[in-house]
Design an enzyme around this catalytic site. Structure first.
Site, mmCIF file in Angstrom:
data_model
loop_
_atom_site.group_PDB
_atom_site.id
_atom_site.type_symbol
_atom_site.label_atom_id
_atom_site.label_comp_id
_atom_site.label_asym_id
_atom_site.label_seq_id
_atom_site.Cartn_x
_atom_site.Cartn_y
_atom_site.Cartn_z
ATOM 1 N N TRP A 25 -3.640 -2.190 -1.118
ATOM 2 C CA TRP A 25 -3.241 -2.989 -1.967
ATOM 3 C C TRP A 25 -4.203 -4.658 -0.380
ATOM 4 C CZ3 TRP A 25 -1.022 -6.748 -5.284
ATOM 5 C CH2 TRP A 25 -0.323 -7.808 -5.314
ATOM 6 N N GLU A 37 14.318 -23.977 -10.262
ATOM 7 C CA GLU A 37 13.766 -22.775 -9.685
ATOM 8 C C GLU A 37 15.009 -21.465 -10.727
ATOM 9 O OE1 GLU A 37 11.408 -21.307 -9.775
ATOM 10 O OE2 GLU A 37 11.763 -18.849 -9.877
ATOM 11 N N HIS A 71 21.587 -40.259 -18.745
ATOM 12 C CA HIS A 71 20.923 -40.655 -18.785
ATOM 13 C C HIS A 71 20.523 -40.094 -20.644
ATOM 14 C CE1 HIS A 71 20.755 -43.954 -16.306
ATOM 15 N NE2 HIS A 71 20.477 -43.253 -15.482
ATOM 16 N N CYS A 94 1.255 -1.423 -0.286
ATOM 17 C CA CYS A 94 -0.105 -0.158 0.394
ATOM 18 C C CYS A 94 0.568 1.380 -0.325
ATOM 19 C CB CYS A 94 -1.046 0.170 1.381
ATOM 20 S SG CYS A 94 -1.874 -1.458 1.877
ATOM 21 N N LYS A 103 14.218 -19.074 -13.246
ATOM 22 C CA LYS A 103 15.401 -17.525 -13.875
ATOM 23 C C LYS A 103 16.145 -17.283 -14.496
ATOM 24 C CE LYS A 103 12.890 -16.523 -11.832
ATOM 25 N NZ LYS A 103 11.897 -16.612 -11.375
ATOM 26 N N ARG A 121 3.320 0.822 -7.688
ATOM 27 C CA ARG A 121 3.062 -0.551 -6.191
ATOM 28 C C ARG A 121 1.997 -1.303 -6.288
ATOM 29 N NH1 ARG A 121 6.245 1.836 -1.523
ATOM 30 N NH2 ARG A 121 5.108 0.943 -0.188
ATOM 31 N N ASN A 180 -0.075 0.804 6.328
ATOM 32 C CA ASN A 180 0.891 -0.274 5.472
ATOM 33 C C ASN A 180 1.413 -0.872 6.189
ATOM 34 O OD1 ASN A 180 0.623 1.315 2.988
ATOM 35 N ND2 ASN A 180 2.019 1.847 3.047
ATOM 36 N N GLY A 181 0.899 -2.447 6.047
ATOM 37 C CA GLY A 181 1.716 -3.080 7.218
ATOM 38 C C GLY A 181 1.019 -4.139 8.008
ATOM 39 N N LYS A 221 3.278 -11.617 -16.716
ATOM 40 C CA LYS A 221 3.337 -11.721 -15.211
ATOM 41 C C LYS A 221 1.802 -12.529 -14.777
ATOM 42 C CE LYS A 221 4.220 -10.418 -11.631
ATOM 43 N NZ LYS A 221 5.792 -11.357 -11.297
ATOM 44 N N GLU A 248 14.239 -17.275 -18.216
ATOM 45 C CA GLU A 248 13.407 -16.394 -18.635
ATOM 46 C C GLU A 248 13.967 -15.410 -18.418
ATOM 47 O OE1 GLU A 248 10.284 -16.417 -15.955
ATOM 48 O OE2 GLU A 248 11.572 -16.621 -14.569
HETATM 49 C C1 G6P Z 1 3.851 -16.227 -15.434
HETATM 50 C C2 G6P Z 1 4.579 -15.632 -14.423
HETATM 51 C C3 G6P Z 1 5.414 -16.717 -13.954
HETATM 52 C C4 G6P Z 1 4.487 -17.259 -12.578
HETATM 53 C C5 G6P Z 1 3.316 -17.940 -13.802
HETATM 54 C C6 G6P Z 1 2.557 -18.826 -12.879
HETATM 55 O O1 G6P Z 1 4.610 -17.395 -16.190
HETATM 56 O O2 G6P Z 1 5.932 -15.266 -15.189
HETATM 57 O O3 G6P Z 1 6.215 -16.155 -12.948
HETATM 58 O O4 G6P Z 1 5.743 -18.222 -12.661
HETATM 59 O O5 G6P Z 1 2.537 -16.843 -14.279
HETATM 60 O O6 G6P Z 1 1.886 -17.639 -11.830
HETATM 61 P P1 G6P Z 1 0.797 -17.643 -10.348
HETATM 62 O O7 G6P Z 1 0.994 -15.750 -10.822
HETATM 63 O O8 G6P Z 1 -0.343 -18.144 -10.952
HETATM 64 O O9 G6P Z 1 1.453 -18.192 -9.743
#
Ligand code: G6P
Length: 608
Positions: free
Chosen positions: A75, A481, A504, A2, A485, A27, A101-102, A603, A488
């Protein structure tokens, strides 16, 4: 999270507040509101939706005359996005207004206490508790009431407070949520972040934990929680406006990585009560937990990887079989969900189309769904039978970091809760794991502080063609993961492999100089992974190892080592992922990629 803006001075407050809030829009928020003292009373206007709605409702602030006011973009955390839950919040007589906020962690017992004293609540927020509690302690001295409240509330807060009886003042307070104040010749300002007031002043004071500020039109006074006055030195901000939105960080991704200690704390601490884990929102009694026969975890992307880690943790400590599925597969494969199966859908946005469809599919088959979701009031949050929120705040960079870290914490809590209720963890073990969980934020901070070393290493790999990440057990989940990272955001091809599976087929891709990142945090599997490292090194690979402090044996098989602090083996993901995130980030920065908005990615993937 927020946003907060407040102003007291010679100008009209509402336009200054609206302007300031607009600088905090990046934000993320779901509603906005303002409180302005008009000479007689404190008026409040608030609305769900964009700031533009508030601007229209108040004609750009013109319908709220007055030179002292506070504003907020919310938020949602406690309570869905709605007009009622939007800030500011009043006390019952409407003589005190609060923006916050918090998260107030102990808001439930405080709310009960206040209700028993006759206070009536009109929202579902934790913030409203603060407004009533100030009222409860207020006997004419605002500072005294505020410091009493600070001693009663637990959790994190940045607060802006107005008192109708003291219209020549604004009060600001903080603990673990950012807050700054600033001054120019026309007045004084409060804000949760620098960009909100940069247009008006570059001379700001950073408020420290447990400090209170009393702002008047022409001066400010700072106090401790014991009401002792203190002096503070201003800081001159020389960032440009663009950098200011990112808090001085070069990218949102870096900022969000740095927010991880706080994210972990915010997701963890409200659910630790004494020596126990209490997940009120789980909606399951002990008998139901004991009756679980199987857990299905369904998610996409990084959330799926968090689910992969959870499989090892839940199976390891609670001994419940776990199946993890990508949502786009689950929804079409007619999954077998037998009686006693619990479905968990993990999603940062709460809007991912496949995850939402998987949720609906499970409900159609008669199964309750627990959502682990970051965005309050999102579709998955609304449709799931129960929701456990990850309190990561808005995440702006497309590549998730802090929301993923928060998902891990939520899943550890779930695993430990289930293990305890099902009698799989002895009291001593449980307590020691709780201790390890609480130490994670500090350990993450230490790892982040090491960023320059990782940056130097990353700079050597900006020209890489292929990178392989290997690990066993939880280390395999971390590798997945870490690999995502890197690829992507840097567009370098990378793959994660279960270390034992490499030979294999995939090992034929290893050439002289190929980078292999080996994650080896599981002591029980350490020697096995070491052998796999030797195998790839013998074929010319350059081996980067991530392992626990003290495992110096690894240097025999690795060319470059990153050590992570010791924690419970089930929690190592939370630490090992930090250098891997930094590595992906610095490779992408070195290549000049658009780190926060990688090509072809969204996103929130709301289409199939
Ligand atoms: C998109 C984002 C990823 C995320 C995935 C799932 O591909 O770029 O970073 O992990 O969606 O999104 P969600 O909002 O369901 O966690």
């Amino acid at each position: 999270m927020c946003g907060i803006v407040g102003y007291i001075g010679s100008h009209q407050a509402a336009p200054v507040i609206l302007e300031g809030l607009s600088k905090l829009e990046y934000r993320g928020y779901d509603s906005a509101g303002m409180a302005v003292f008009d000479g007689k009373k404190i008026g409040i206007c608030k609305s769900v939706g964009r700031l533009k709605v508030l601007e229209e409702l108040t004609h750009g602030g013109a319908t709220m005359p007055g030179t002292v006011g506070i504003g907020h973009t919310r938020w949602a955390t406690h309570g869905a996005p709605s007009n009622q839950n939007a800030h500011p919040h009043y006390n019952q007589e409407e003589t005190i207004a609060v923006v916050h906020n918090g998260i107030i962690e102990n808001y439930l017992p405080l709310r009960e206490k206040l209700v028993s004293k006759g206070y009536q609540f009109v929202s579902d927020t934790d913030t409203e508790v603060v407004a009533h509690l100030i009222d409860y302690y207020y006997k004419g001295n605002p500072l005294e009431a505020i410091t009493k409240v600070m001693n009663r509330v637990q959790g994190s807060y940045a607060l802006g407070i107005l008192f109708a009886e003291h219209p020549d003042q604004i009060f600001a307070v903080r603990k673990d949520s950012p807050l700054i104040v600033g001054q120019n010749e026309d007045g004084c300002f409060i804000a949760s972040d620098v960009p909100a007031i940069l247009k008006y002043t570059r001379k700001v004071y950073f408020i420290e934990n447990q400090e209170v500020v009393r702002l008047r039109a022409d001066h400010m006074h700072f106090y401790t929680v014991d009401e002792e006055e203190i002096t503070k030195e201003p800081v001159t901000i020389d960032w440009d406006a663009n950098a200011a939105e990112k808090g001085g960080y070069e990218h949102f991704m870096l900022k969000e990585m740095y927010e991880q200690p706080k994210t972990v704390t915010d997701t963890l601490m409200p659910r630790i009560k004494g020596n126990d884990i209490v997940i009120e929102e789980l909606g399951m009694g002990d008998e139901e937990i004991k009756a679980i026969r199987k857990i299905f975890i369904v998610a996409c992307g990084s959330a799926y990887h968090a689910g992969m880690t959870a499989k090892y943790v839940i199976e390891g400590i609670a001994r419940i079989p776990v199946e993890v599925d990508v949502a786009s597969e689950f929804r079409y494969r007619n999954p077998i969900l037998e009686e006693g199966t619990m479905v968990v859908v993990i999603s940062q946005s709460g809007e991912t189309a496949d995850s939402l469809a998987a949720l609906r599919e499970s409900q159609k088959l008669g199964h309750k769904v627990l959502g682990i979701v970051n965005v309050v009031g999102s579709s998955i949050a609304r449709e799931a039978d129960n929701v456990m929120y990850t309190w990561a705040g808005p995440e702006i960079a497309v590549a998730t970091t802090k929301a993923y870290s928060a998902q891990l914490i939520a899943l550890y809590l779930l695993a430990m809760k289930f293990a305890k209720v099902r009698g799989m963890l002895k009291e001593g073990e449980f307590r020691s794991m709780l201790g390890d969980l609480k130490r994670l934020p500090g350990q993450i901070e230490r790892l982040l502080a090491n960023k320059q070393r990782i940056q130097r290493f990353a700079n050597r790999y900006i020209g890489a063609k292929d990178v392989f990440f290997i690990g066993r057990g939880i280390d395999f989940a971390i590798s997945m993961e870490g690999s995502l990272k890197l690829k992507e955001i840097s567009y370098i091809h990378s793959e994660a492999y279960a270390a034992g599976e490499l030979k294999h087929g995939t090992i034929s891709l290893i050439e002289e100089g190929t980078l292999v990142a080996a994650v080896a945090t599981q002591d029980a599997l350490f020697q096995k992974t070491l052998s796999n490292m030797v195998e790839v090194k013998a074929r010319g690979a350059f081996v980067l190892a991530v392992t626990n402090e003290g495992n110096t044996d690894i240097e025999k098989a690795a060319d470059y080592c990153i050590y992570i602090p010791r924690t419970n083996p089930y929690f190592t993901n939370s630490l090992a992922i930090i250098p891997l995130q930094l590595f992906g980030y610095y490779v992408a920065v070195g290549k000049g990629c658009d780190v926060d908005k990688p090509r072809n990615l969204a996103k929130s993937v709301t289409v199939e």
